[in-house]
Scaffold this active site. Structure first.
Site, PDB file in Angstrom:
ATOM      1  N   GLY A 194      38.544  43.065  38.574  1.00  0.00           N
ATOM      2  CA  GLY A 194      37.607  42.054  38.099  1.00  0.00           C
ATOM      3  C   GLY A 194      38.284  41.013  37.313  1.00  0.00           C
ATOM      4  O   GLY A 194      39.554  40.902  37.199  1.00  0.00           O
ATOM      5  N   THR A 198      37.412  40.483  31.234  1.00  0.00           N
ATOM      6  CA  THR A 198      36.072  41.159  31.298  1.00  0.00           C
ATOM      7  C   THR A 198      35.898  42.606  30.619  1.00  0.00           C
ATOM      8  O   THR A 198      35.198  43.069  30.582  1.00  0.00           O
ATOM      9  CB  THR A 198      35.583  41.466  32.643  1.00  0.00           C
ATOM     10  OG1 THR A 198      36.856  41.833  33.632  1.00  0.00           O
ATOM     11  CG2 THR A 198      35.246  40.135  33.327  1.00  0.00           C
ATOM     12  N   LYS A 200      38.965  45.206  30.847  1.00  0.00           N
ATOM     13  CA  LYS A 200      39.403  46.201  31.509  1.00  0.00           C
ATOM     14  C   LYS A 200      40.277  46.901  30.737  1.00  0.00           C
ATOM     15  O   LYS A 200      40.462  48.164  30.565  1.00  0.00           O
ATOM     16  CB  LYS A 200      40.157  45.544  32.825  1.00  0.00           C
ATOM     17  CG  LYS A 200      39.151  44.944  33.662  1.00  0.00           C
ATOM     18  CD  LYS A 200      39.976  44.369  35.117  1.00  0.00           C
ATOM     19  CE  LYS A 200      40.691  43.199  34.778  1.00  0.00           C
ATOM     20  NZ  LYS A 200      40.159  42.046  34.068  1.00  0.00           N
ATOM     21  N   HIS A 414      17.927  29.697  46.852  1.00  0.00           N
ATOM     22  CA  HIS A 414      18.848  30.171  47.969  1.00  0.00           C
ATOM     23  C   HIS A 414      19.384  31.265  48.148  1.00  0.00           C
ATOM     24  O   HIS A 414      19.291  31.669  49.179  1.00  0.00           O
ATOM     25  CB  HIS A 414      19.835  28.781  47.561  1.00  0.00           C
ATOM     26  CG  HIS A 414      21.101  28.792  48.727  1.00  0.00           C
ATOM     27  ND1 HIS A 414      21.130  27.701  49.438  1.00  0.00           N
ATOM     28  CD2 HIS A 414      21.960  29.606  48.952  1.00  0.00           C
ATOM     29  CE1 HIS A 414      22.137  27.884  50.205  1.00  0.00           C
ATOM     30  NE2 HIS A 414      22.789  29.075  49.907  1.00  0.00           N
ATOM     31  N   GLU A 415      19.700  31.850  47.151  1.00  0.00           N
ATOM     32  CA  GLU A 415      20.312  33.167  46.994  1.00  0.00           C
ATOM     33  C   GLU A 415      19.449  34.115  47.457  1.00  0.00           C
ATOM     34  O   GLU A 415      19.431  35.374  48.178  1.00  0.00           O
ATOM     35  CB  GLU A 415      21.045  33.591  45.621  1.00  0.00           C
ATOM     36  CG  GLU A 415      22.282  32.611  45.343  1.00  0.00           C
ATOM     37  CD  GLU A 415      23.203  32.384  46.374  1.00  0.00           C
ATOM     38  OE1 GLU A 415      23.594  33.439  47.214  1.00  0.00           O
ATOM     39  OE2 GLU A 415      23.938  31.374  46.447  1.00  0.00           O
ATOM     40  N   HIS A 418      18.951  34.091  51.386  1.00  0.00           N
ATOM     41  CA  HIS A 418      20.129  34.824  51.985  1.00  0.00           C
ATOM     42  C   HIS A 418      19.687  36.630  51.549  1.00  0.00           C
ATOM     43  O   HIS A 418      19.909  37.226  52.673  1.00  0.00           O
ATOM     44  CB  HIS A 418      21.454  34.972  51.264  1.00  0.00           C
ATOM     45  CG  HIS A 418      22.166  33.505  51.510  1.00  0.00           C
ATOM     46  ND1 HIS A 418      22.287  33.211  52.991  1.00  0.00           N
ATOM     47  CD2 HIS A 418      22.732  32.548  50.816  1.00  0.00           C
ATOM     48  CE1 HIS A 418      23.003  32.158  53.016  1.00  0.00           C
ATOM     49  NE2 HIS A 418      23.072  31.638  51.525  1.00  0.00           N
TER      50      HIS A 418
HETATM   51  P1  ADP Z   1      40.819  42.199  30.746  1.00  0.00           P
HETATM   52  O1  ADP Z   1      41.604  43.490  30.351  1.00  0.00           O
HETATM   53  O2  ADP Z   1      39.767  42.589  31.466  1.00  0.00           O
HETATM   54  O3  ADP Z   1      41.441  40.887  30.717  1.00  0.00           O
HETATM   55  P2  ADP Z   1      40.511  42.670  27.667  1.00  0.00           P
HETATM   56  O4  ADP Z   1      39.851  44.107  27.725  1.00  0.00           O
HETATM   57  O5  ADP Z   1      41.603  42.591  27.236  1.00  0.00           O
HETATM   58  O6  ADP Z   1      40.019  41.961  29.292  1.00  0.00           O
HETATM   59  O7  ADP Z   1      39.486  41.995  26.647  1.00  0.00           O
HETATM   60  C1  ADP Z   1      39.897  40.888  25.828  1.00  0.00           C
HETATM   61  C2  ADP Z   1      39.098  40.908  24.648  1.00  0.00           C
HETATM   62  O8  ADP Z   1      37.701  40.585  24.893  1.00  0.00           O
HETATM   63  C3  ADP Z   1      38.690  42.242  23.964  1.00  0.00           C
HETATM   64  O9  ADP Z   1      39.632  42.481  23.187  1.00  0.00           O
HETATM   65  C4  ADP Z   1      37.315  42.033  23.356  1.00  0.00           C
HETATM   66  O10 ADP Z   1      37.391  41.389  22.250  1.00  0.00           O
HETATM   67  C5  ADP Z   1      36.518  41.106  24.453  1.00  0.00           C
HETATM   68  N1  ADP Z   1      35.911  41.712  25.474  1.00  0.00           N
HETATM   69  C6  ADP Z   1      36.069  41.655  27.047  1.00  0.00           C
HETATM   70  N2  ADP Z   1      35.251  42.347  27.472  1.00  0.00           N
HETATM   71  C7  ADP Z   1      34.182  42.797  26.371  1.00  0.00           C
HETATM   72  C8  ADP Z   1      33.299  43.814  26.314  1.00  0.00           C
HETATM   73  N3  ADP Z   1      32.675  44.144  27.904  1.00  0.00           N
HETATM   74  N4  ADP Z   1      32.579  44.226  25.472  1.00  0.00           N
HETATM   75  C9  ADP Z   1      33.203  43.539  24.278  1.00  0.00           C
HETATM   76  N5  ADP Z   1      33.997  43.157  24.094  1.00  0.00           N
HETATM   77  C10 ADP Z   1      34.826  42.387  25.290  1.00  0.00           C
HETATM   78 ZN    ZN Z   2      24.430  30.113  51.019  1.00  0.00          ZN
END
Ligand code: ADP
Ligand code: ZN
Length: 593
Positions: A194, A198, A200, A414-415, A418
């Site tokens: 991802g 996000t 991870k 549009h979406e 599709h």
């Molecule tokens: P990635 O590893 O996907 O790059 P991180 O886990 O390091 O992302 O996220 C960085 C910061 O962003 C986290 O410490 C948190 O503060 C915030 N964050 C990101 N996603 C979330 C989420 N789904 N819920 C709450 N906080 C989030």
């Molecule tokens: Zn299209």
């Protein structure tokens, strides 16, 4: 380039502290030595010397430091002339000279000056030796002990599917024996795919927190070394540490840096060795280690296929940008630490931030708190959130936020086009999801799931694919009229034309042109007339696709509007949700008729 190992940094810091202490002492000593010197005039000093009261003078830098017979000290600015020296000698004054500025400080600086090259070489050698020692020692993973892991799934918002998928891993780590007794094989390698920010890393950490096991984290880029074998040694030591602490979670961020496709960059034997070591370690863990390796990447297509084979990273979990409900949940988690004014509506903030990642929403919340603090307030207001949004946006160019309500509606329609046509064409690939969350260059998209690796594709499926491609524009036309269609279908037309052209020139699927492999022929080999007929055929096929799309949308008009409306509200719909919506709307329409 390897970064400086920690131990070398510590050694350097100690060295610098010692040097500073010595220089401090030298400065103090110099000051003390000459502190009780009294300034004197030239003539007074000569007079005193004449009376035989001066026992020695040291010249340094145009200043004479005199010691009197009674122990008192004088400082006189005096040019050193032959006459002066003759005069002093006549009165039995001991004369000496100091090179350059006098004093211990000056001497130290002088010594350092000459020793500098040796010191640099010694530091380099020391650094190499020390980091070499470290390569075969702990590795450089950061370790979080179970009692310090306070991240849990509740802290990660809006990624319910990913959490659900990780629950089994948590169960396994809590009680590995139960799984072993049942003869179940639990995936030991999980790949989180991802965009950045996000959550991870958070998810992996929360899995460790939920299971109550240690969490080891490293980044793929830590293993990219200049020297052959060092990266591999580091991978080995990392896994060794993890095995010694099993059950545990080993997290490798940016796995693509470590396990990118082989032979894409210039074949680099250090990279190969590091990657091979990773494969060996993964295979070792499958055979009984209670270590779960979670890796993260934002481009799984860059990974070497060997890494994705069964038993290695064979479980993939997609972590996508949050939709409006997810954004609201994430804002809620982060706002938990603040005191909010009653006018703050996280739902409204969420609506105004399409395309924001979790990390950006965390940043936004923090900026809002800062905005309040700057004005001496504890309570965070909606205006603070507005100011924060502007601040965060200043750093990023985000087209989606500049969209008007009408433009968003256009994209949704549009979406929806599709999605609906692909739903109503049995031969087309099933829909995985449709979204109007911008990503990369696209303002929205419909993700379809190809069914396995196709060896050959039928004419019917190709025609269905072309109709699906045309459906975005067809839907725009139907909802807004021919004058209001947009440039948003460019990529769709390119894809459709490309398919149609290959049907005609390579796959023998046009009666008109026949079974001639025009695509394989030399460019100049075709007659002008044939080229013209090929273009006509391509045109006929794409027109047919467009007609098909229009027909389907016309007879499913209610479903089209329903899906578009749902996309506007929820931003992302799964394939199942789309099918359900379409059926419900159609049913309602037939009842009404
Ligand atoms: P990635 O590893 O996907 O790059 P991180 O886990 O390091 O992302 O996220 C960085 C910061 O962003 C986290 O410490 C948190 O503060 C915030 N964050 C990101 N996603 C979330 C989420 N789904 N819920 C709450 N906080 C989030
Ligand atoms: Zn299209």
């Amino acid at each position: 380039m390897p970064t400086l190992p920690k131990r070398l940094l510590i050694a350097l810091a100690v060295l610098a502290a010692l040097l500073a202490a010595w220089l401090g002492f030298a400065a103090w000593y110099d000051h003390h030595q000459r502190a009780n010197e009294r300034p004197a005039t030239y003539s007074a000093l000569i007079e005193q010397a004449g009376r035989g009261e001066i026992s020695s003078i040291t010249f340094a830098n145009g200043t004479g430091h005199a010691l009197a017979a009674d122990g008192s000290r004088y400082r006189v600015v005096m040019p050193v002339t032959d006459d002066l020296l003759k005069e002093l000698r006549a009165h039995a004054v001991a004369i000496s000279f100091e090179e350059g500025p006098g004093g211990l400080m000056a001497q130290t600086v002088g010594v350092l000056d000459r020793a500098a090259p040796f010191v640099v070489v010694a530091l380099l050698i020391g650094g190499l030796l020390m980091s070499g020692g470290q390569f075969f020692g702990m590795g450089r993973a950061t370790r979080v002990r179970p009692e310090d892991t306070n991240t849990v799934f509740a802290d990660v918002a809006g990624v319910d599917e990913a959490k659900e998928e990780l629950r089994e891993t948590v169960q396994f780590l809590k009680d590995p024996r139960r799984f072993a007794m049942a003869g179940a094989r639990v995936p030991k390698g999980i790949l989180l795919v991802g965009p950045p920010g996000t959550g991870k890393t958070m998810l992996a950490k929360a899995a460790a927190g939920e299971a109550g096991v240690p969490f080891f984290a490293a980044s793929g880029s830590d293993f990219v070394e200049m020297f052959v074998g060092l990266g591999a040694a580091r991978v080995r030591s990392l896994f060794k540490t993890a095995r010694a602490n099993a059950p545990c979670i080993l997290f490798i961020d940016e796995i693509d840096a470590l396990a990118g496709k082989r032979g894409e960059s210039t074949s680099h034997s250090e990279r190969e060795q590091t990657l091979n070591q990773l494969l060996v370690e993964m295979d070792g863990i499958v055979e009984g280690g209670e270590v779960v390796v979670i890796a993260a990447t934002n481009r799984s297509e860059m990974l070497d296929p060997a890494v994705l084979r069964p038993g290695r990273f064979d479980r993939h979990i997609h972590v996508s940008l949050p939709d409006v409900a997810g954004r609201e949940a994430i804002l809620g988690v982060h706002a938990g630490r603040l005191t909010l004014a009653p006018d703050v509506c996280t739902r409204t903030v969420a609506r105004g931030t399409p395309g924001f990642s979790g990390a950006e929403l965390a940043n936004l919340t923090n900026e809002a708190a800062l905005s309040a603090a700057r004005q001496g307030r504890v309570v965070v207001t909606m205006a603070d959130y507005e100011a924060a949004k502007d601040r965060v946006l200043m750093g990023t160019e985000r087209r989606s936020l500049a969209l008007t309500a009408h433009e968003r509606r256009l994209i949704a329609v549009h979406e929806a086009g599709h999605a609906l046509v692909s739903l109503r064409c049995p031969q087309a690939d099933p829909i995985h999801k449709a979204t109007i969350i911008p990503r990369g260059g696209a303002l929205g998209m419909v993700v379809r799931l190809p069914e396995g690796d196709r060896v050959s594709v039928s004419r019917a499926k190709l025609m269905a694919d072309i109709a699906v491609a045309m459906a975005g524009r067809a839907a725009e036309e139907m909802a807004f009229g021919p004058d209001h269609v947009t440039t948003g279908a460019e990529a769709d037309f390119r894809a459709a034309t490309d398919l149609a052209r290959r049907m005609v020139t390579a796959w023998g699927m046009s009666e008109e042109i026949g079974f001639v492999a025009h695509a394989a022929a030399e460019p100049g080999a075709r007659s002008e007339r044939t080229a013209w007929r090929i273009d006509e055929e391509v045109r006929r096929i794409t027109d047919e696709g467009m007609e098909h799309a229009r027909r389907l949308l016309r007879s499913n008009r209610e479903a089209l509007d329903g899906i578009a409306q749902a996309l506007l509200e929820r931003e992302t719909l799964s394939g199942g949700e789309i099918a359900e919506l379409a059926d419900r709307e159609q049913e309602r329409a037939t009842e009404a008729a």
